[in-house]
Scaffold this motif. Structure first.
Motif, short mmCIF file in Angstrom:
data_model
loop_
_atom_site.label_atom_id
_atom_site.label_comp_id
_atom_site.label_asym_id
_atom_site.label_seq_id
_atom_site.Cartn_x
_atom_site.Cartn_y
_atom_site.Cartn_z
N MET A 99 0.83 -1.21 0.00
CA MET A 99 0.00 0.00 0.00
C MET A 99 0.86 1.26 0.00
SD MET A 99 -3.36 -0.58 2.35
CE MET A 99 -2.59 -1.46 3.68
N VAL A 100 1.89 1.27 0.84
CA VAL A 100 2.70 2.49 0.92
C VAL A 100 3.47 2.72 -0.37
CG1 VAL A 100 4.87 1.66 1.96
CG2 VAL A 100 3.98 3.91 2.56
N LEU A 101 3.85 1.68 -1.08
CA LEU A 101 4.52 1.87 -2.37
C LEU A 101 3.59 2.53 -3.38
CD1 LEU A 101 6.59 -1.42 -2.67
CD2 LEU A 101 7.43 0.90 -2.19
N GLU A 102 2.33 2.14 -3.38
CA GLU A 102 1.35 2.77 -4.25
C GLU A 102 1.13 4.23 -3.84
OE1 GLU A 102 -3.02 1.81 -6.15
OE2 GLU A 102 -2.26 0.52 -4.57
N CYS A 103 1.10 4.47 -2.56
CA CYS A 103 0.97 5.83 -2.02
C CYS A 103 2.15 6.69 -2.49
CB CYS A 103 0.92 5.75 -0.49
SG CYS A 103 1.08 7.29 0.39
N ILE A 104 3.36 6.18 -2.38
CA ILE A 104 4.56 6.90 -2.81
C ILE A 104 4.48 7.22 -4.30
CG2 ILE A 104 7.05 6.65 -3.18
CD1 ILE A 104 7.06 5.02 -0.51
N ARG A 105 4.04 6.25 -5.10
CA ARG A 105 3.91 6.49 -6.54
C ARG A 105 2.93 7.63 -6.83
NH1 ARG A 105 4.77 0.83 -6.82
NH2 ARG A 105 2.57 0.36 -6.64
N ARG A 150 5.44 18.92 -8.23
CA ARG A 150 6.20 18.06 -7.32
C ARG A 150 6.24 18.62 -5.90
NH1 ARG A 150 11.79 17.71 -9.71
NH2 ARG A 150 12.22 18.10 -7.53
N ALA A 151 6.22 17.72 -4.93
CA ALA A 151 6.48 18.08 -3.53
C ALA A 151 7.99 18.17 -3.34
CB ALA A 151 5.91 17.02 -2.60
N SER A 152 8.41 19.02 -2.42
CA SER A 152 9.84 19.13 -2.12
C SER A 152 10.38 17.86 -1.48
CB SER A 152 10.10 20.30 -1.17
OG SER A 152 9.76 21.51 -1.78
N ASP A 153 9.53 17.22 -0.67
CA ASP A 153 9.97 16.05 0.07
C ASP A 153 8.77 15.16 0.40
OD1 ASP A 153 12.16 14.69 1.12
OD2 ASP A 153 12.76 16.38 2.38
N HIS A 154 9.05 13.89 0.63
CA HIS A 154 8.03 12.95 1.10
C HIS A 154 8.69 12.09 2.17
CE1 HIS A 154 4.93 9.54 0.12
NE2 HIS A 154 4.73 10.09 1.30
N PHE A 155 8.30 12.33 3.42
CA PHE A 155 8.80 11.53 4.53
C PHE A 155 7.86 10.35 4.74
CE2 PHE A 155 10.73 15.43 6.92
CZ PHE A 155 11.74 15.50 5.98
N VAL A 156 8.42 9.15 4.75
CA VAL A 156 7.65 7.94 5.05
C VAL A 156 8.25 7.34 6.31
CG1 VAL A 156 6.93 5.67 4.24
CG2 VAL A 156 7.14 7.57 2.61
N GLY A 157 7.46 7.33 7.38
CA GLY A 157 7.92 6.78 8.65
C GLY A 157 7.29 5.43 8.90
N VAL A 158 8.12 4.43 9.11
CA VAL A 158 7.64 3.07 9.36
C VAL A 158 7.62 2.83 10.88
CG1 VAL A 158 8.01 0.62 8.92
CG2 VAL A 158 8.63 2.31 7.18
N ASP A 159 6.45 2.52 11.39
CA ASP A 159 6.26 2.31 12.81
C ASP A 159 6.54 0.85 13.17
OD1 ASP A 159 5.55 2.44 15.45
OD2 ASP A 159 3.47 3.04 15.11
#
Length: 95
Positions: free
Chosen positions: A19-25, A33-42
């Motif tokens: 799911m998160v890979l699809e979200c990132i895509r 474009r966004a300057s950054d995308h932080f993905v935090g894994v809990d």
């Protein structure tokens, strides 16, 4: 391609990788474009708010945006903010 001074923050769990890979895509497919995308894994199951707050504390951009790992941005989502950035402190879109 235009770039928006915004960081997208996504909290996720290890078992939600597909799911998160699809979200990132969907973030990468933006017309602006966004300057950054932080993905935090809990990994320790501390809770989404802990992950989000930790990421938000590192943001260097003027704007930040939250995107859940099971949600997607439509391709023009960030672009819809552009006309309003100078007039508001908080923005929301349903696209």
């Amino acid at each position: 391609m235009a770039k928006l001074d915004i960081t997208v923050i996504t909290a996720t769990l290890p078992e939600r990788q597909d799911m998160v890979l699809e979200c990132i895509r969907s973030v990468r497919a933006q017309t602006v474009r966004a300057s950054d995308h932080f993905v935090g894994v809990d990994r320790q199951r501390r809770g989404e708010c802990i992950i989000r707050n930790g990421a938000a504390a590192q943001v260097k951009t003027e704007w930040l945006c939250f995107l859940d790992d099971d949600d997607l941005f439509l391709p023009h989502h960030l672009e819809t903010f552009l006309p309003f950035l100078d007039d508001y402190d908080f923005l929301y879109t349903d696209s």
